[in-house]
Each structure stands twice: as C-alpha cells, then as structure tokens.
Design an enzyme around this catalytic site. Structure first.
Site, mmCIF file in Angstrom:
data_model
loop_
_atom_site.group_PDB
_atom_site.id
_atom_site.type_symbol
_atom_site.label_atom_id
_atom_site.label_comp_id
_atom_site.label_asym_id
_atom_site.label_seq_id
_atom_site.Cartn_x
_atom_site.Cartn_y
_atom_site.Cartn_z
ATOM 1 N N ASN A 91 102.420 147.305 87.419
ATOM 2 C CA ASN A 91 102.316 146.121 87.240
ATOM 3 C C ASN A 91 101.753 145.375 88.379
ATOM 4 O O ASN A 91 100.998 144.194 88.415
ATOM 5 C CB ASN A 91 103.580 145.690 87.028
ATOM 6 C CG ASN A 91 103.658 143.911 87.283
ATOM 7 O OD1 ASN A 91 103.462 143.301 86.363
ATOM 8 N ND2 ASN A 91 104.318 143.708 88.589
ATOM 9 N N TYR A 157 88.401 139.871 86.288
ATOM 10 C CA TYR A 157 89.857 140.056 86.057
ATOM 11 C C TYR A 157 89.876 140.509 84.462
ATOM 12 O O TYR A 157 90.544 141.356 84.244
ATOM 13 C CB TYR A 157 90.451 138.621 86.083
ATOM 14 C CG TYR A 157 91.943 138.708 85.836
ATOM 15 C CD1 TYR A 157 92.872 139.496 86.695
ATOM 16 C CD2 TYR A 157 92.409 138.279 84.588
ATOM 17 C CE1 TYR A 157 94.081 139.362 86.386
ATOM 18 C CE2 TYR A 157 93.808 138.220 84.304
ATOM 19 C CZ TYR A 157 94.756 138.782 85.399
ATOM 20 O OH TYR A 157 95.983 138.996 85.061
ATOM 21 N N LYS A 161 91.345 144.155 83.034
ATOM 22 C CA LYS A 161 92.474 144.101 82.300
ATOM 23 C C LYS A 161 92.222 144.767 80.824
ATOM 24 O O LYS A 161 92.983 145.612 80.155
ATOM 25 C CB LYS A 161 93.154 142.861 82.118
ATOM 26 C CG LYS A 161 93.768 142.027 83.370
ATOM 27 C CD LYS A 161 94.585 143.198 83.868
ATOM 28 C CE LYS A 161 95.639 142.600 84.881
ATOM 29 N NZ LYS A 161 96.647 143.035 85.600
ATOM 30 N N ILE A 190 102.468 133.122 82.505
ATOM 31 C CA ILE A 190 103.962 133.247 82.808
ATOM 32 C C ILE A 190 104.187 132.640 84.083
ATOM 33 O O ILE A 190 103.348 132.292 85.154
ATOM 34 C CB ILE A 190 103.963 134.862 83.148
ATOM 35 C CG1 ILE A 190 103.764 135.765 81.658
ATOM 36 C CG2 ILE A 190 105.678 134.901 83.379
ATOM 37 C CD1 ILE A 190 104.687 135.342 80.753
ATOM 38 N N THR A 192 104.437 132.278 87.204
ATOM 39 C CA THR A 192 104.498 133.034 88.869
ATOM 40 C C THR A 192 103.391 131.968 89.220
ATOM 41 O O THR A 192 102.572 131.517 88.454
ATOM 42 C CB THR A 192 103.961 134.339 88.683
ATOM 43 O OG1 THR A 192 102.520 134.384 88.170
ATOM 44 C CG2 THR A 192 104.770 135.210 87.865
HETATM 45 P P1 NAD Z 1 102.173 138.047 91.430
HETATM 46 O O1 NAD Z 1 101.120 137.664 92.190
HETATM 47 O O2 NAD Z 1 103.539 137.166 91.913
HETATM 48 O O3 NAD Z 1 102.338 139.653 91.318
HETATM 49 C C1 NAD Z 1 101.436 140.767 91.592
HETATM 50 C C2 NAD Z 1 102.016 141.682 92.504
HETATM 51 O O4 NAD Z 1 101.154 142.764 92.709
HETATM 52 C C3 NAD Z 1 102.276 140.970 93.893
HETATM 53 O O5 NAD Z 1 103.762 141.330 94.291
HETATM 54 C C4 NAD Z 1 101.220 141.699 94.880
HETATM 55 O O6 NAD Z 1 101.822 141.745 96.199
HETATM 56 C C5 NAD Z 1 101.096 143.196 94.069
HETATM 57 N N1 NAD Z 1 99.983 143.661 94.550
HETATM 58 C C6 NAD Z 1 98.758 143.069 94.676
HETATM 59 N N2 NAD Z 1 97.897 143.989 95.012
HETATM 60 C C7 NAD Z 1 98.364 145.311 95.439
HETATM 61 C C8 NAD Z 1 97.952 146.332 95.872
HETATM 62 N N3 NAD Z 1 96.858 146.807 96.038
HETATM 63 N N4 NAD Z 1 98.975 147.345 96.027
HETATM 64 C C9 NAD Z 1 100.516 147.148 95.573
HETATM 65 N N5 NAD Z 1 100.846 145.840 95.191
HETATM 66 C C10 NAD Z 1 99.771 144.872 95.123
HETATM 67 O O7 NAD Z 1 101.822 137.804 89.933
HETATM 68 P P2 NAD Z 1 102.578 138.263 88.593
HETATM 69 O O8 NAD Z 1 102.228 136.920 87.564
HETATM 70 O O9 NAD Z 1 103.828 138.372 88.710
HETATM 71 O O10 NAD Z 1 101.517 139.307 88.270
HETATM 72 C C11 NAD Z 1 101.872 140.496 87.938
HETATM 73 C C12 NAD Z 1 101.189 141.211 86.795
HETATM 74 O O11 NAD Z 1 100.937 140.368 85.748
HETATM 75 C C13 NAD Z 1 99.694 141.274 87.306
HETATM 76 O O12 NAD Z 1 99.034 142.472 87.140
HETATM 77 C C14 NAD Z 1 99.040 140.143 86.730
HETATM 78 O O13 NAD Z 1 97.418 140.486 86.692
HETATM 79 C C15 NAD Z 1 99.587 140.243 85.439
HETATM 80 N N6 NAD Z 1 99.697 139.002 84.545
HETATM 81 C C16 NAD Z 1 100.167 137.867 85.145
HETATM 82 C C17 NAD Z 1 100.007 136.541 84.225
HETATM 83 C C18 NAD Z 1 100.689 135.247 84.755
HETATM 84 O O14 NAD Z 1 100.322 134.274 84.249
HETATM 85 N N7 NAD Z 1 101.487 135.484 85.789
HETATM 86 C C19 NAD Z 1 99.382 136.840 83.099
HETATM 87 C C20 NAD Z 1 98.816 137.857 82.541
HETATM 88 C C21 NAD Z 1 98.944 139.199 83.327
#
Ligand code: NAD
Length: 252
Positions: A91, A157, A161, A190, A192
């Site tokens: 994730n 991005y 994805k 979502i 966050t």
């Molecule tokens: P977030 O920024 O809270 O979580 C991302 C996490 O990934 C963080 O804890 C960060 O420290 C970690 N991370 C980043 N680079 C890293 C690395 N090189 N090694 C290890 N860990 C690393 O945001 P989120 O919304 O919880 O995102 C989680 C996933 O969901 C991501 O892949 C994001 O692209 C995807 N996503 C989020 C949304 C949204 O709206 N929040 C929508 C679609 C997809």
C-alpha cells in the site's frame, strides 16, 4: 466480532498513516498478527500501539519499499518475527503533481520507484515466500486515477497506478496455481492528507466533494479497510486479479 484472520500473519506497507494504518488495525481486530512497514519508525510505533489497543499484536519494520535490500529484509524479518506470512497489503505510495512537460526527471524516477517498483519488489519477495509455504493473498493499492479515469497534472501518479493494476492482473494469473490470490484496490478520494489539494482544508475538500462525486463525500478509512480485508479473506475466494474501485462513484 468477525475473526477472519485469526492465526494469520499480515504485512502492511505504508502502515504508519492513512489507509495502511487503518487497515493494519482492522486486520489486528480480526485476529491477525500485523507487521507494519514504512520509512519512519515513529509513525509505525504509533500504529503498533493502536494495534495493541485494538487487542491485537504486531511489530514495526522500518523499510523503504523502493530499496531492493530493504524489501528483501522486510519480508524475511516479518517471517522470522511472526512465524510466517499469509497476507500482504502493498500500500505504500506517494503522490506528486506536475504536467507532463514540467515533471522533473528525478521526481518521475522517485515516484515510479515507490509506487510501481515498490509494489513489484514487495510482491517478488512475498510470492517467493508464499509459494514455498502454502500460498496466501496479496492486495495492492492502485488508484481510480490509474486505469480508470484521468485528471490533468497527475500523469506520473496515474501512470504508476495504472501499472500497479496491470501488474496485479499479470501476477494473479502467474501465481494462482501456487495458491496465491492477488487483487488490487483502486480508491478515489479517501479521508487522508493525500486527498487534500495544496492549501486545501478538510472543509474545502468536503465542499469540493459535494460537486465532483456522486457520493458527495470522501471515503472513510473504514470503507477502505473493509475492501482490503474482504479481498484478503476467504470470502472473496472466486475473485482473482480484480481491481476493486471504491471511489464514491467518480468513475460511474
Ligand atoms: P498516506 O500518505 O497517509 O500513506 C502513504 C504511506 O506510504 C505513508 O505512511 C508513507 O510514509 C508511506 N510511504 C511512502 N513512501 C514510502 C516508501 N518509499 N517506503 C515505505 N513507505 C512509504 O496516504 P494514503 O491515502 O493512506 O495512501 C495509501 C495508498 O493509497 C497510497 O498508495 C496512495 O497512492 C493510495 N491512494 C490514496 C487515495 C486517497 O485519496 N487517500 C486515493 C487513491 C489511492
């Protein structure tokens, strides 16, 4: 209380915040032992605390998913510490904006290294372990902005994805005969920090959602976690190589 993951060991990358943290706690609530990985120890330690408060067990493993040696060590450490690996939620991810002609080469490389290479490296090591130890389930985090829709200024991005969705489908076909079931989630906005535009407050975002999304709101962390747990559980046993869109109807 449903205990779908009793006796299972789960690995969650990007487990120090957001969707990863909420999902790690949800797995623990349902009986799993959860190893959480991410770059910084402090947020991971907080997730482990929350896992404990939820009545579960877990541990933190600092690792950068874009570094091959970190990912190899991550899977090995999770197995050594917790005695196996049954479920992985790949994730970890980052978002960076920039129109195609304006994206810096270093930023492009970094984003692809985390969002795409990180998922590939994680699957590579998880699959190697799982196929020799009775199989498992894997869920990758893609995005509705990848294979499903497009917004200006998010080309790197979106490309990363969409590639996660493609990699998920290929891996699902390659390893189903080894007892490894692989799927992805493609979330829309979502709750966050990642879904906040630059300078935007949560109230601004709530107003924006009212106009752009059929659901009229961002998705909750519980909604994201529920989708991941379903795909990781035996309840979805006939679902293979699927990319589950949960985006409040954005792509409807
Ligand atoms: P977030 O920024 O809270 O979580 C991302 C996490 O990934 C963080 O804890 C960060 O420290 C970690 N991370 C980043 N680079 C890293 C690395 N090189 N090694 C290890 N860990 C690393 O945001 P989120 O919304 O919880 O995102 C989680 C996933 O969901 C991501 O892949 C994001 O692209 C995807 N996503 C989020 C949304 C949204 O709206 N929040 C929508 C679609 C997809």
């Amino acid at each position: 209380m449903n205990r779908r993951f009793a006796g299972k060991v789960v690995l969650v990358t990007g487990g120090g915040s957001g969707i990863g943290r909420a999902t790690a706690v949800a797995f623990a609530r349902e009986g799993a032992t959860v190893a959480v990985a991410g770059r910084s120890p402090e947020p991971l330690a907080r997730t482990v605390e929350l896992i404990g408060e939820a009545g579960g067990e877990g541990s933190a493993i600092p690792a950068d998913v874009s570094r091959p040696e970190d990912v190899a060590g991550l899977v090995e450490t999770a197995v050594d510490r917790h005695g196996g690996l049954h479920v992985a939620f790949n994730n970890a991810g980052v978002l960076a904006a920039g129109a195609i002609a304006d994206i810096d080469e270093a930023d492009w490389d970094r984003l692809l290294a985390i969002n795409l290479t990180g998922v590939w490296l994680s699957m590579k090591h998880e699959i190697s372990y799982m196929r020799a130890h009775g199989g498992g389930t894997i869920v990758n985090t893609a995005s509705n902005l990848g294979a499903h829709m497009r917004l200006a200024s998010l080309g790197a991005y979106a490309a990363s994805k969409a590639a996660v969705s493609a990699l998920t489908r290929t891996a699902a076909r390659e390893y189903i005969d080894d007892g490894i079931r692989i799927n992805a989630i493609s979330p829309g906005p979502i709750d966050t920090t990642m879904s906040l535009q630059q300078g935007e407050t949560e109230a601004d975002r709530a107003d924006r959602m009212k106009t752009v999304l059929p659901a009229r709101r961002v998705g909750t962390l519980d909604e994201a976690a529920a989708a991941v747990l379903w795909l990781a559980s035996a309840e979805s046993s006939y679902t293979i190589g699927h990319d589950l869109v949960l985006d409040g109807g954005a792509t409807a």
